[in-house]
Write an enzyme that holds these catalytic residues in place. Structure first.
Site, mmCIF file in Angstrom:
data_model
loop_
_atom_site.group_PDB
_atom_site.id
_atom_site.type_symbol
_atom_site.label_atom_id
_atom_site.label_comp_id
_atom_site.label_asym_id
_atom_site.label_seq_id
_atom_site.Cartn_x
_atom_site.Cartn_y
_atom_site.Cartn_z
ATOM 1 N N SER A 15 0.847 -1.193 0.000
ATOM 2 C CA SER A 15 0.000 0.000 0.000
ATOM 3 C C SER A 15 0.880 1.240 0.000
ATOM 4 O O SER A 15 2.107 1.152 0.083
ATOM 5 C CB SER A 15 -0.921 0.026 1.233
ATOM 6 O OG SER A 15 -0.156 0.113 2.426
ATOM 7 N N VAL A 66 10.169 -7.455 7.477
ATOM 8 C CA VAL A 66 11.551 -7.010 7.307
ATOM 9 C C VAL A 66 12.322 -6.983 8.621
ATOM 10 O O VAL A 66 13.560 -6.885 8.615
ATOM 11 C CB VAL A 66 11.634 -5.629 6.629
ATOM 12 C CG1 VAL A 66 11.099 -5.679 5.211
ATOM 13 C CG2 VAL A 66 10.918 -4.561 7.456
ATOM 14 N N TYR A 159 9.726 7.165 15.876
ATOM 15 C CA TYR A 159 9.662 7.355 14.425
ATOM 16 C C TYR A 159 10.695 8.377 13.970
ATOM 17 O O TYR A 159 11.427 8.144 12.999
ATOM 18 C CB TYR A 159 8.258 7.800 14.035
ATOM 19 C CG TYR A 159 8.011 7.856 12.543
ATOM 20 C CD1 TYR A 159 7.511 6.744 11.873
ATOM 21 C CD2 TYR A 159 8.254 9.017 11.811
ATOM 22 C CE1 TYR A 159 7.275 6.787 10.501
ATOM 23 C CE2 TYR A 159 8.021 9.066 10.453
ATOM 24 C CZ TYR A 159 7.533 7.953 9.800
ATOM 25 O OH TYR A 159 7.308 7.997 8.437
#
Length: 260
Positions: A15, A66, A159
């Protein structure tokens, strides 16, 4: 540079930015493998890419987390076995969580963000670097963030730190691998209207999302980077919406010029 016949691996390709990049690379002539944690979602993503103009059969999928280093290596070897090589790697897998600020986050959440955003990109790059080095050609595109280039409140410490480190990862790759003909780009987008916005503590309005960068904007940017001549390295590419919420807290705070 023509991308016809090249092989691209796009993580987080189910996406958002990853899927938009995969679509554009397929349109440019690449054989593309998209990977993501949700296997069923990848089939739907391929259908979406083909509706948007990707040639039928140009994109295939491989389920992958991952953050699992062994699985990353196995996936890279499988792609090379089937398609012969990996010329382009797009590290687009990324996550964030609603409880992201110092006052509410915790060690486990921080670890998950770094495991995917930073470690995952490193694992994938390690998995393709040897083959690229042997061919003396290869492009790595790391989807970093405006938040890793211009620190901000909205994205939270995990983040922000992971994306800033991703930029350092990019530059260290260029420092070492430029002599082998390899190149990497830290692509640093501002706000993009993608599904990850659903993880925001406060979701943007539809009007705000309409003013953000759109997925296709980033898809074209990924293709632009990949199509640069082999002697060109775009070390960083920063792209943002004109109405940048990182710079303005909202229209109410903008300076209203007096009428002449």
């Amino acid at each position: 540079m023509s991308l016809s016949g090249q092989v691209a691996w796009v993580t987080g390709g189910g996406s958002g930015i990853g899927l938009a990049g995969a679509t554009q690379l397929a349109q440019a002539g690449c054989r593309v493998v998209i990977s993501g944690r949700e296997g069923p979602k990848l089939g739907a993503a391929i259908e979406t890419a083909e509706r948007l103009g990707a040639p039928r059969g140009a994109i295939t999928a491989a389920a992958l987390d991952v953050a699992d280093a062994a699985a990353v290596t196995a996936t890279a070897r499988a792609i090379e076995a089937e398609l012969g090589r990996i010329d382009i790697l797009v590290n687009s897998a990324g996550i964030n969580f609603p409880k992201r600020y110092w006052c509410e986050t915790d060690a486990a959440t921080f670890e998950q963000v770094v495991a995917v955003n930073l470690n995952g990109a490193a694992y994938c790059t390690l998995a393709v670097a040897k083959g690229m080095r042997a061919r003396r050609a290869g492009t790595v595109i790391n989807i970093a963030s405006f938040a890793g280039w211009h620190y901000e409140y909205m994205t939270g410490p995990a983040y922000t730190a992971s994306k800033a480190a991703m930029m350092a990862l990019t530059h260290s790759f260029n420092i070492e691998e430029c002599v082998h003909g390899l190149r990497a780009t830290a692509l640093c987008p501002g706000e993009v209207a993608t599904p990850i916005l659903k993880k925001r503590p406060v979701q943007p309005s539809e009007a705000d999302k309409a003013r953000m960068l759109q997925e296709e904007d980033l898809g074209r940017t990924i293709r632009f980077i990949a199509e640069m001549p082999p002697h060109v390295c775009i070390n960083e590419l920063v792209i943002s919406p004109v109405w940048n919420r990182t710079y303005v807290a909202g229209e109410a705070l903008q300076c209203k010029a007096a009428a002449p």
